[in-house]
Design an enzyme around this catalytic site. Structure first.
Site, PDB file in Angstrom:
ATOM      1  N   GLU A  91     -15.379   4.308  -6.005  1.00 58.18           N
ATOM      2  CA  GLU A  91     -14.694   5.058  -5.113  1.00 58.18           C
ATOM      3  C   GLU A  91     -13.912   6.395  -5.619  1.00 58.18           C
ATOM      4  O   GLU A  91     -13.772   6.619  -6.836  1.00 58.18           O
ATOM      5  CB  GLU A  91     -12.712   3.960  -4.546  1.00 58.18           C
ATOM      6  CG  GLU A  91     -12.589   3.002  -4.654  1.00 58.18           C
ATOM      7  CD  GLU A  91     -12.228   1.842  -5.366  1.00 58.18           C
ATOM      8  OE1 GLU A  91     -11.241   2.461  -5.112  1.00 58.18           O
ATOM      9  OE2 GLU A  91     -12.411   1.047  -6.216  1.00 58.18           O
ATOM     10  N   HIS A 131      -3.235   1.899  -3.048  1.00 59.89           N
ATOM     11  CA  HIS A 131      -3.531   2.341  -2.075  1.00 59.89           C
ATOM     12  C   HIS A 131      -2.616   2.386  -0.566  1.00 59.89           C
ATOM     13  O   HIS A 131      -3.095   1.918   0.517  1.00 59.89           O
ATOM     14  CB  HIS A 131      -4.476   1.331  -1.737  1.00 59.89           C
ATOM     15  CG  HIS A 131      -5.564   1.225  -2.529  1.00 59.89           C
ATOM     16  ND1 HIS A 131      -6.083   1.510  -3.322  1.00 59.89           N
ATOM     17  CD2 HIS A 131      -6.104  -0.269  -3.179  1.00 59.89           C
ATOM     18  CE1 HIS A 131      -7.222   1.799  -4.143  1.00 59.89           C
ATOM     19  NE2 HIS A 131      -7.260   0.527  -4.215  1.00 59.89           N
ATOM     20  N   HIS A 134     -13.139   1.647   0.399  1.00 57.01           N
ATOM     21  CA  HIS A 134     -13.104   1.300  -0.294  1.00 57.01           C
ATOM     22  C   HIS A 134     -14.121   0.142  -0.092  1.00 57.01           C
ATOM     23  O   HIS A 134     -13.955  -1.499   0.178  1.00 57.01           O
ATOM     24  CB  HIS A 134     -12.042   0.865  -0.625  1.00 57.01           C
ATOM     25  CG  HIS A 134     -11.352  -0.959  -1.676  1.00 57.01           C
ATOM     26  ND1 HIS A 134     -12.112  -1.065  -1.961  1.00 57.01           N
ATOM     27  CD2 HIS A 134     -10.574   0.426  -2.456  1.00 57.01           C
ATOM     28  CE1 HIS A 134     -11.209  -1.196  -3.094  1.00 57.01           C
ATOM     29  NE2 HIS A 134     -10.444  -0.741  -3.450  1.00 57.01           N
TER      30      HIS A 134
END
Ligand code: BGC
Length: 345
Positions: free
Chosen positions: A307, A104, A173
Site C-alpha cells: 500500500e 483507514h 488496499h
C-alpha cells in the site's frame, strides 16, 4: 475498451456497477463501490489466465467483511495515533476504530462509498466529494482517482483538493496472490523491496518516531527473499504486527516516481513490478485474513498488500512529515501515482 455490468445491490438498495478494463489477454474489474479492484486476470508462464486479486463475488460480502479487500482508502490510509491531529492550533479528533487509533479513514471510509464513475477513453475516472467534517476531517475534499490498465500495468492516479487546510493520505488496499486467489498462501513468493529503513511502532502499531535499519533484520528485502522465510522470526516489531505489517520507507524524494518493489510467484512465473512517487509503502502480509473469498477460503497470509502512502501518523511526527507530509493546504493539489505491472515467464 471498458465494458460494464451490474454487480449487485447494496443493503440499502443502491446499484453497484462493475467496470472491466480490457487489455489484450489481460483485464481488470473495478467496482464503483469503494473503487474496489475486484479482479485482475493475467496470463501465467503457460498462458493460463490467473486472477491475482483477492475479493468477493457479491456486494453483500464486500459490505459485511473486514480487511478492505481491493478498496480505495481515505481520507487517511493507515493509522493516526490516538486519532488526533492539530492544524493551525485546532485539534481534530477522529473516529477510533483500531485499538484506540484511527485506521483507514475511520467508521465509514472511502471504501464504503459508491464513487461516481466516468469512462474517459480507456481510463476509468472515479470521484467523490467528502464533505467538510466528514469523519471529523476538515474541508470539503474533492477526490478523483483514475485507473488505467494497459500493457499488463494497472496504474492509479490519485488527486484531491480541499477548500480548507486538512490532511489526506490515499491508497489502494489490493491483496495480491500471484499463484491465483484462493490457491493457498503467498509465503513462497519472492519479494524484493528497495528499502533501508522501516518505521518501528508502538504496541498498537503506531510509528511514533525514529527509523529502524533493515540490514541484518527480517525486514531486509533488498535481495529477493521468500515472504515466509523470516516471517516468524523472534523480532519485537514483527511480533507486534503478527507478521509483516510495517511501513517501508522508500529511497525516492517524495514526488519522484520510482520502481520500489518486485514480487514473483515461483509456481506461475507471474511477476509484479511496483512503482510509485509516494514516499513509503506498507507491506502487509495478510496476517489477519480469515474469510471466504471468490474461489475459496482466504486464510492467514493468502495474499499480501503493498500500500503506497506517506508515513503513517506523519501528521503527529515532524520527522516523518519531512519525508512527505499529509497536510494539504486549502486549494493545493494532492497528486500521486502508483502502478503494478504484471508479466510472466
Ligand atoms: C494494516 C493492517 C490491517 C489491514 C486491514 C493494513 O493496511 O496495516 O494492520 O489489519 O490493513 O485492516
Amino acid at each position: 475498451m471498458i465494458t460494464t455490468k451490474q454487480f449487485g445491490k447494496t443493503a440499502d438498495g443502491k446499484t453497484v456497477t462493475a467496470y472491466t478494463l480490457h487489455d489484450g489477454n489481460n483485464s481488470m474489474t473495478v467496482l464503483d463501490l469503494g473503487g474496489t479492484v475486484q479482479q485482475i486476470l493475467v496470463p501465467d508462464k503457460n498462458g493460463n489466465l490467473t486472477d491475482v486479486i483477492l475479493g468477493y463475488n457479491t456486494v453483500e460480502e464486500y459490505e459485511q467483511n473486514g480487511g478492505y479487500l481491493g478498496a480505495l482508502i481515505g481520507r487517511f490510509g493507515n493509522r493516526i495515533g490516538g486519532g488526533k491531529f492539530v492544524i493551525d492550533g485546532k485539534e481534530y479528533q477522529l473516529y477510533l476504530n483500531d485499538r484506540g487509533n484511527h485506521l483507514h479513514g475511520g467508521k465509514d471510509g472511502f471504501n464504503k462509498k459508491i464513487w461516481n464513475a466516468e469512462i474517459v477513453g480507456d481510463k476509468l475516472k472515479l470521484s467523490i466529494l467528502s464533505p467538510d467534517m466528514e469523519e471529523n476531517y476538515p474541508g470539503n475534499l474533492k477526490v478523483e482517482v483514475t485507473y488505467s490498465f494497459a500493457g499488463g500495468e494497472w496504474k492509479i492516479e490519485y488527486r484531491a483538493v480541499s477548500d480548507k487546510k486538512t490532511c489526506v493520505n490515499l491508497t489502494n488496499h489490493a491483496y495480491f496472490n500471484l499463484d491465483g486467489e484462493g490457491k493457498g498462501d503467498a509465503l513462497d513468493h519472492l519479494l524484493q523491496i528497495d528499502c533501508d529503513y522501516i518505521t518501528p511502532t508502538s504496541p498498537t502499531m503506531i510509528p511514533e518516531g525514529g527509523y529502524r535499519a533493515v540490514k541484518g533484520t527480517p525486514f531486509d528485502f533488498n535481495a529477493p527473499k521468500a515472504i515466509g522465510r523470516d516471517i516468524e522470526a523472534d523480532d519485537n516489531d514483527l511480533k507486534q504486527g503478527g507478521g509483516y505489517d510495517h511501513c517501508h520507507v522508500l529511497k525516492n524524494k517524495c514526488g519522484e516516481y520510482i520502481k520500489y518493489a518486485e514480487a514473483v510467484s515461483p509456481k506461475t512465473g507471474i511477476k509484479m513490478e511496483c512503482f510509485t512517487d509516494m514516499p513509503a509503502v506498507q507491506f502487509y502480509a495478510g496476517n489477519f485474513l480469515s474469510q471466504k473469498g471468490k474461489s475459496g477460503f482466504y486464510a492467514k497470509r493468502y495474499g499480501f498488500c503493498l500500500e503506497t502512502q506517506a508515513i503513517p501518523n506523519n501528521v503527529n511526527v515532524p520527522e516523518y512529515a519531512e519525508k512527505g507530509s499529509s497536510i494539504l493546504e486549502a486549494g493545493q493539489e494532492y497528486h500521486f501515482t502508483a502502478a503494478y505491472r504484471f508479466s510472466a515467464k
